[in-house]
Motif scaffolding. Structure first.
Motif, short mmCIF file in Angstrom:
data_model
loop_
_atom_site.label_atom_id
_atom_site.label_comp_id
_atom_site.label_asym_id
_atom_site.label_seq_id
_atom_site.Cartn_x
_atom_site.Cartn_y
_atom_site.Cartn_z
N ASP A 18 0.87 -1.30 -0.38
CA ASP A 18 0.17 -0.10 0.49
C ASP A 18 0.92 0.88 0.34
O ASP A 18 0.22 2.29 -0.04
N GLU A 19 1.96 1.25 0.00
CA GLU A 19 3.16 2.69 0.38
C GLU A 19 3.64 2.76 -1.19
O GLU A 19 4.30 1.83 -1.60
N GLU A 20 3.28 3.93 -2.23
CA GLU A 20 3.74 3.92 -3.12
C GLU A 20 5.31 4.09 -3.14
O GLU A 20 5.95 3.18 -3.54
N ASN A 21 6.08 4.84 -1.89
CA ASN A 21 7.41 4.16 -2.32
C ASN A 21 8.28 2.82 -2.74
O ASN A 21 8.78 2.77 -2.89
N MET A 22 7.68 2.15 -2.16
CA MET A 22 7.20 0.91 -1.68
C MET A 22 7.90 0.47 -2.89
O MET A 22 8.85 -0.64 -2.91
N ARG A 23 6.72 0.33 -3.66
CA ARG A 23 6.05 0.27 -5.30
C ARG A 23 7.07 -0.10 -5.85
O ARG A 23 7.67 -0.42 -6.75
N HIS A 24 7.57 1.64 -5.85
CA HIS A 24 8.45 2.22 -6.74
C HIS A 24 9.74 1.54 -6.67
O HIS A 24 10.71 1.23 -8.00
N MET A 25 9.84 1.73 -5.52
CA MET A 25 12.00 1.11 -5.06
C MET A 25 12.01 0.03 -5.94
O MET A 25 12.79 -0.32 -6.75
N LEU A 26 10.84 -0.94 -5.20
CA LEU A 26 10.81 -2.43 -5.49
C LEU A 26 10.45 -2.19 -7.54
O LEU A 26 11.43 -3.66 -7.65
N SER A 27 9.96 -2.06 -7.87
CA SER A 27 9.95 -1.62 -9.39
C SER A 27 11.50 -1.48 -10.28
O SER A 27 11.22 -2.37 -11.43
N VAL A 28 12.16 -0.67 -9.97
CA VAL A 28 12.98 0.06 -10.30
C VAL A 28 14.14 -1.19 -9.76
O VAL A 28 15.21 -1.31 -11.03
N LEU A 29 14.68 -2.12 -8.55
CA LEU A 29 15.03 -2.94 -8.66
C LEU A 29 15.37 -4.01 -9.44
O LEU A 29 15.52 -4.38 -10.09
N LEU A 30 14.05 -4.38 -9.53
CA LEU A 30 13.58 -5.44 -9.96
C LEU A 30 13.84 -5.44 -11.73
O LEU A 30 13.68 -7.09 -11.90
N ALA A 31 12.72 -4.42 -11.84
CA ALA A 31 13.35 -4.42 -13.54
C ALA A 31 14.57 -4.21 -13.51
O ALA A 31 14.91 -4.32 -15.10
N GLY A 32 15.39 -3.52 -13.01
CA GLY A 32 17.29 -3.32 -13.51
C GLY A 32 17.80 -4.52 -13.11
O GLY A 32 18.76 -5.00 -13.65
N HIS A 33 17.07 -6.04 -13.02
CA HIS A 33 17.76 -7.49 -12.67
C HIS A 33 16.64 -8.07 -13.32
O HIS A 33 17.03 -9.19 -13.23
N GLY A 34 16.13 -8.03 -14.31
CA GLY A 34 15.62 -8.17 -15.75
C GLY A 34 14.32 -8.80 -15.22
O GLY A 34 13.37 -9.94 -16.24
N TYR A 35 13.54 -8.59 -14.18
CA TYR A 35 12.14 -9.19 -14.00
C TYR A 35 11.10 -8.25 -14.58
O TYR A 35 11.14 -6.98 -14.81
N VAL A 36 10.37 -9.17 -15.41
CA VAL A 36 8.89 -7.70 -15.51
C VAL A 36 7.84 -6.97 -14.44
O VAL A 36 7.47 -8.71 -13.96
#
Length: 466
Positions: A18-36
């Motif tokens: 429910d925290e937008e900052n957490m969603r954004h951080m994880l999205s950037v991190l995981l996308a940077g390591h090849g995940y969709v």
């Protein structure tokens, strides 16, 4: 930790927080390591997305509005999603972690966390999933093997042959050189073809050659090929067996028949992984798996100077010994039925079965020609059968005859009294079980054994399926 270690293929992950900052951080991190990466703001939205798309992983917070993480876990069971779920919480306790695991979560991460913690947990989850899928695949292959009671067209119920099938399945996945030994007619080429069919090379060529069937002066050309003009009649470049089998498997049957000069050249190919055509000057790299077979005792051939010791050790990385039919008499009824179905399909005959008395004669026979001889006998009997069932009179007169006129060591294939006793016991028990249709109590009476003693011997000799 490199991207290649984490993601050898792009996989989809759902982040629920429910925290937008957490969603954004994880999205950037995981996308940077090849995940969709897809994101949801609460458990209800996450459930909707889980039902619409295929995800390999879910990262889910525990405390959220509308539907929290624990309720998400419980309700996700009603969806066939196949995703690995990892829970996150800033209010983590041992109790909440245990509860999450009980509800089906793979792991639990406490906030705040470092990026490497998330990546390491996902990497572990991926490895777990890979092992799970490999285990499922192996179980399916073993189940297929058991359901057809054999290995790529071979049928058997004996313990000895199922040990052969198990070993063949293990070595199939590797490029190891295999030496298949056994008497003529035991099915060495079938095992070789099965190993190839179960290997990663299954879509590449499988070539079989009998080393004793080629004249010595043509062996080198047959194996390695020739260049135009290399000898009289060589009017064009020609690939040999090694080049023809590129990427696949070359089965060298009766390897013990190779002359010493050719053994030296084969050894060099195995060591260097290159060949040179006759008349050529260029070394040609080859990628071929070698499977060999022989009815000879190569160790004795080495001692006699008829086979090179260095080549023997090079070929004999793994040995698969096929037992003769007389050592697995419990397979004879099954094989006979199999060959009868085969003959019916090939000839249009409608022979429905084999009489018990005919089966008894088949079981009593020593089968010096092994499985190949049995197949020929069944084909002949099916053609001669007049009552839609094979009777004793349809079998050759000499079949199942008593062995008084044969040398005792030919019958037992050993001089050891202990081994001979075991062979005789096994055969008599198998025959008794066959005669009474598998009824162990009646078999014990015929054999004059106590029922517990018979059960123990059935286990000892691998006759459980009789």
């Amino acid at each position: 930790m490199s991207r290649s270690e984490l993601s050898d293929s792009r996989q989809r992950i759902l982040v629920i927080d429910d925290e937008e900052n957490m969603r954004h951080m994880l999205s950037v991190l995981l996308a940077g390591h090849g995940y969709v990466v897809d994101c949801a703001a609460d458990g209800r939205e996450g459930l909707d997305m889980l039902g619409q798309k295929q995800y390999q992983f879910v990262l889910c917070d525990i405390r959220m509005p509308r539907l929290d993480g624990m309720d998400f876990l419980r309700e996700s069971r009603d969806i066939s999603h196949g995703a690995t779920i990892i829970m996150m919480s800033a209010f983590g306790t041992v109790e909440s972690a245990i509860e999450a695991m009980k509800e089906g979560a793979y792991d639990y991460i406490s906030k705040p966390f470092k990026a490497d913690e998330i990546l390491l947990t996902l990497n572990k989850a991926r490895e777990r999933e890979r092992l799970r899928q490999e285990n499922v695949r192996l179980k399916k292959r073993l189940a297929d093997l058991e359901s057809r009671q054999g290995f790529k067209g071979m049928v058997a119920r004996s313990k000895a042959m199922h040990e052969v099938f198990s070993l063949a399945l293990k070595v199939a996945r590797h490029t190891t050189t295999v030496l298949i030994t056994g008497e003529s007619g035991t099915g060495k080429e079938l095992i070789a073809r099965g190993i190839h069919a179960e290997s990663p090379r299954r879509d590449r060529p499988f070539l079989a050659i009998n080393c004793g069937s080629i004249p010595e002066n043509l062996l080198e050309s047959e194996f390695f090929g020739s260049m135009r003009g290399a000898f009289t009649g060589a009017d064009q470049d020609r690939k040999g067996l090694f080049e023809q089998a590129e990427g696949g498997t070359l089965f060298l049957d009766e390897i013990g028949e190779l002359p010493l000069g050719m053994q030296v050249k084969l050894l060099r190919v195995l060591q260097e992984r290159t060949i040179r055509r006759i008349g050529g000057s260029r070394e040609i790299p080859v990628d071929v798996r070698i499977l060999c077979a022989t009815a000879r005792d190569l160790a004795k051939e080495v001692q006699a100077g008829q086979f090179r010791e260095d080549l023997y050790f090079r070929l004999n990385v793994v040995e698969i010994r096929l037992p003769p039919l007389r050592e697995r008499v419990e397979d004879i009824p099954l094989l006979a039925e199999h060959f009868l179905h085969k003959v019916n399909a090939a000839t249009g005959l409608q022979v429905k079965g084999i009489s018990p008395s005919a089966v008894s004669r088949l079981v009593a026979n020593p089968w010096p020609g092994n499985v190949r001889e049995l197949e020929n006998v069944i084909e002949r009997a099916a053609i001669l059968a007049e009552k839609q069932i094979i009777l004793p009179e349809n079998l050759p007169d000499t079949l199942g005859s008593r062995p008084e006129n044969r040398r005792i060591d030919d019958f037992f294939n050993t001089y050891s009294l202990k081994k001979a006793k075991k062979i005789m016991e096994k055969r008599l028990i198998a025959r008794a079980l066959e005669a009474v249709g598998g009824n162990k109590s009646r078999a014990a009476e015929l054999l004059e054994l106590s029922y517990p003693s018979l059960l123990a011997k059935i286990r000892e000799y691998g006759l459980q399926n009789n």
